[in-house]
Design a protein around this motif. Structure first.
Motif, PDB file in Angstrom:
ATOM      1  N   SER A  47       0.819  -1.217   0.000  1.00 35.64           N
ATOM      2  CA  SER A  47       0.000   0.000   0.000  1.00 35.64           C
ATOM      3  C   SER A  47       0.848   1.260   0.000  1.00 35.64           C
ATOM      4  O   SER A  47       0.301   2.369  -0.055  1.00 35.64           O
ATOM      5  N   CYS A 163      -3.997  -8.941   1.290  1.00 35.46           N
ATOM      6  CA  CYS A 163      -4.920  -8.496   0.238  1.00 35.46           C
ATOM      7  C   CYS A 163      -6.021  -7.613   0.828  1.00 35.46           C
ATOM      8  O   CYS A 163      -6.344  -6.555   0.279  1.00 35.46           O
ATOM      9  N   PHE A 167      -6.709  -3.669   0.073  1.00 33.12           N
ATOM     10  CA  PHE A 167      -8.052  -3.270  -0.327  1.00 33.12           C
ATOM     11  C   PHE A 167      -8.595  -2.167   0.582  1.00 33.12           C
ATOM     12  O   PHE A 167      -9.228  -1.199   0.109  1.00 33.12           O
ATOM     13  N   SER A 168      -8.333  -2.292   1.892  1.00 35.36           N
ATOM     14  CA  SER A 168      -8.881  -1.312   2.835  1.00 35.36           C
ATOM     15  C   SER A 168      -7.934  -0.150   3.085  1.00 35.36           C
ATOM     16  O   SER A 168      -8.366   0.996   3.219  1.00 35.36           O
ATOM     17  N   ALA A 170      -5.480   1.199   1.107  1.00 35.41           N
ATOM     18  CA  ALA A 170      -5.225   2.124  -0.001  1.00 35.41           C
ATOM     19  C   ALA A 170      -6.241   3.272  -0.039  1.00 35.41           C
ATOM     20  O   ALA A 170      -5.855   4.447  -0.011  1.00 35.41           O
ATOM     21  N   PRO A 171      -7.549   2.980  -0.072  1.00 36.98           N
ATOM     22  CA  PRO A 171      -8.502   4.104  -0.064  1.00 36.98           C
ATOM     23  C   PRO A 171      -8.562   4.821   1.281  1.00 36.98           C
ATOM     24  O   PRO A 171      -8.771   6.040   1.324  1.00 36.98           O
ATOM     25  N   ALA A 335      -6.822   4.607  -6.835  1.00 34.98           N
ATOM     26  CA  ALA A 335      -6.889   3.820  -5.595  1.00 34.98           C
ATOM     27  C   ALA A 335      -7.827   2.632  -5.757  1.00 34.98           C
ATOM     28  O   ALA A 335      -7.577   1.547  -5.218  1.00 34.98           O
ATOM     29  N   TYR A 336      -8.906   2.808  -6.531  1.00 43.20           N
ATOM     30  CA  TYR A 336      -9.841   1.704  -6.778  1.00 43.20           C
ATOM     31  C   TYR A 336      -9.154   0.584  -7.563  1.00 43.20           C
ATOM     32  O   TYR A 336      -9.425  -0.608  -7.328  1.00 43.20           O
ATOM     33  N   SER A 339      -7.145  -1.376  -5.151  1.00 37.95           N
ATOM     34  CA  SER A 339      -8.035  -2.166  -4.295  1.00 37.95           C
ATOM     35  C   SER A 339      -8.587  -3.382  -5.040  1.00 37.95           C
ATOM     36  O   SER A 339      -8.712  -4.470  -4.482  1.00 37.95           O
ATOM     37  N   ALA A 342      -6.105  -6.068  -5.103  1.00 43.32           N
ATOM     38  CA  ALA A 342      -6.022  -6.759  -3.818  1.00 43.32           C
ATOM     39  C   ALA A 342      -7.149  -7.773  -3.652  1.00 43.32           C
ATOM     40  O   ALA A 342      -6.932  -8.892  -3.168  1.00 43.32           O
TER      41      ALA A 342
END
Length: 524
Positions: A47, A163, A167-168, A170-171, A335-336, A339, A342
């Motif tokens: 990340s 993963c 996913f969580s 990064a955003p 960012a999506y 995610s 991930a």
């Protein structure tokens, strides 16, 4: 009757003792801890790309110099792997992981106050890098010891922690930066990583003591033994005892400091004490680090696979956001994409674990197929020119990365590579060899980007490394088969030479030794 060894309830600080690999038990707690260790180590590393542009602007540095932060971190993490193995064998997995958690948190918190990129080389690169190694490797090693039949599946599922973290995180970090800036965001991440200490406290050691079947003694026992038993008021003849050990119930003849039972106890209780005392011999001294794996050609090929494949593990997640930004994609959509990669990796890890858990199956071949497809995914990135094309490549890459990243270290425990007996030392040496690629990978990609002014060149370099890794992985199985064939021929020759001048009753014993020397090659 057969001897039964029951696990004794012990405090949480003492080892779990089993007669065979439990395939569960406290292992589920270890898997739970490994999930969060993965999230707080590799999840944070992957990340880190969300800080990339901020660091370039704050320190006014190039791509390649910022890339050295993660490069040094990965290098130190992998280069110190043998140290992690030695410390784990010398002290305990629990102590080493807890110390690693403190180092990881300290490095990241200190990095939030850095004034130059060189400060980050020391704080994140060296301090946190060492902490990552001390946290991750002992956890995955002890998890492999708790599982046998379910090892691939459990390890793959538990490794999805990174993963879910990407996913969580990064955003979440992207949104947090907008509110409090990148420095306080980095400080928050460092405080969160202190949770590794709690995960380390759950790592309870495991000891496997194989249960021995006890056979009855022949009926031709010395008359002195029978007389002694009767004189001790046991009133039990030797023929009625199924112990398989030297039988004596006199307190002065009990070895060590074992207390003999009073005379009023039943005779079988006297015998059971002796069976338990003799069934737990002194354990051999464990080697802190066994470099004998370097003589195994299959392991050498597997190590070279890890060396080149590592080139493609970290750079894509590090450069996916800069690549998307260069294509005109917004920060939120970038960012999506990370995610989505991930989430796809989660499904890849679980799918690989499910497939490798099937029997009979040659796991090394499944790994090879996944590595080839991962190479294809890396080659596909430069052909993406807009959001949905990049999203498709990221999902495909994430899935294939999950199949490889979640299984390449646990596969060391398979007989095709080194086997579970040498798993600990092999993991240390294997990750140590990976350190060279971890050091060179991101900066090499950064130099190519600076020279070509095109982020696609970074993905081409990763793909080239993955292809070389696939070549060496394809050689692992042939090398192991050839080595086992030579061992079996040597064992047969030694048995033939050794039995020429021996009495007939020694032949079976030597053949048994030859069979044991070939253990691990039967499945090859």
């Amino acid at each position: 009757s057969k001897m039964t060894v029951k696990a004794v309830k012990m405090p949480c600080t003492t080892p779990n003792v089993y007669t065979k690999v439990p395939d569960g038990g406290w292992g589920w707690t270890i898997a739970f801890a490994f999930f969060f260790v993965e999230a707080l180590t590799y999840g944070i590393i992957k990340s880190f790309g969300v800080f990339f542009n901020d660091l370039m602007e704050s320190f006014d540095e190039t791509n390649s110099r910022i890339s050295w932060i993660i490069s040094i971190c990965v290098f130190v993490q992998t280069f110190t792997a043998p140290l992690s193995t030695v410390l784990s064998n010398r002290f305990s997995h629990r102590f080493v992981v807890m110390a690693g958690g403190v180092l990881v948190s300290t490095g990241m918190v200190t990095a939030s106050f850095a004034r130059t990129v060189a400060d980050m080389y020391i704080t994140i690169g060296i301090v946190s890098g060492l902490g990552y190694c001390l946290s991750f490797l002992p956890t995955v090693t002890i998890l492999s010891q708790y599982f046998d039949k379910r090892r691939s599946l459990v390890t793959a599922v538990a490794s999805t922690g990174e993963c879910f973290a990407v996913f969580s995180f990064a955003p979440a970090i992207t949104a947090l930066k907008e509110q409090i800036g990148w420095r306080y965001s980095l400080l928050s991440v460092g405080v969160l990583q202190l949770s590794i200490v709690i995960c380390g406290s759950l790592l309870r050691p495991i000891i496997i003591k194989e249960q021995e079947e006890v056979k009855a003694q022949p009926t031709e026992e010395p008359t002195e033994t029978k007389y002694m038993l009767e004189n001790e008021q046991t009133r039990t003849s030797i023929e009625s005892i199924d112990s398989g050990v030297e039988i004596t119930t006199s307190p002065r003849n009990v070895p060590g400091n074992t207390k003999a039972e009073p005379k009023s106890e039943e005779p079988k209780e006297h015998v059971q004490i002796l069976v338990e005392n003799n069934s737990t011999p002194t354990e051999p001294k464990t080697k802190l680090l066994d470099f004998s794996v370097m003589r195994d050609y299959s392991f050498i090929c597997y190590a070279f696979f890890g060396l080149f494949a590592t080139l493609g593990f970290f750079a894509p997640s590090l450069y996916i956001i800069p690549l998307s930004r260069s294509l005109g994609i917004s920060k939120d959509h970038s960012a999506y994409i990370l995610s989505a990669m991930a989430i796809a990796e989660v499904f890849g890890r679980i799918s690989a674990g499910w497939v490798l858990n099937k029997k009979p199956i040659r796991k090394i071949y499944i790994e090879l197929i996944c590595v080839v497809l991962l190479s294809v995914a890396l080659f596909a990135f430069p052909f993406a020119s807009e959001f949905w094309g990049l999203m498709t490549c990221s999902i495909f890459f994430g899935f294939m990365l999950g199949t490889v990243a979640g299984t390449h270290i646990p596969l060391l425990a398979e007989d095709d590579v080194v086997g579970i007996a040498k798993m600990s030392s092999a993991a240390g040496v294997y990750v140590f060899i990976q350190s060279l690629a971890g050091l060179a990978g991101p900066p090499l990609a950064g130099v190519l980007v600076d020279k070509t002014q095109n982020y696609s060149s970074a993905f081409y370099s990763c793909a080239a490394g993955m292809v070389l890794g696939a070549v060496f992985l394809s050689l692992v199985r042939p090398c192991k088969s050839r080595q086992c064939h030579r061992q079996q021929l040597g064992a047969e020759e030694s048995v033939a030479e050794g039995t020429q001048d021996l009495p007939e009753d020694f032949i079976e014993m030597d053949i048994g030794k030859a069979d044991n020397s070939g253990k691990g090659c039967d499945s090859v």
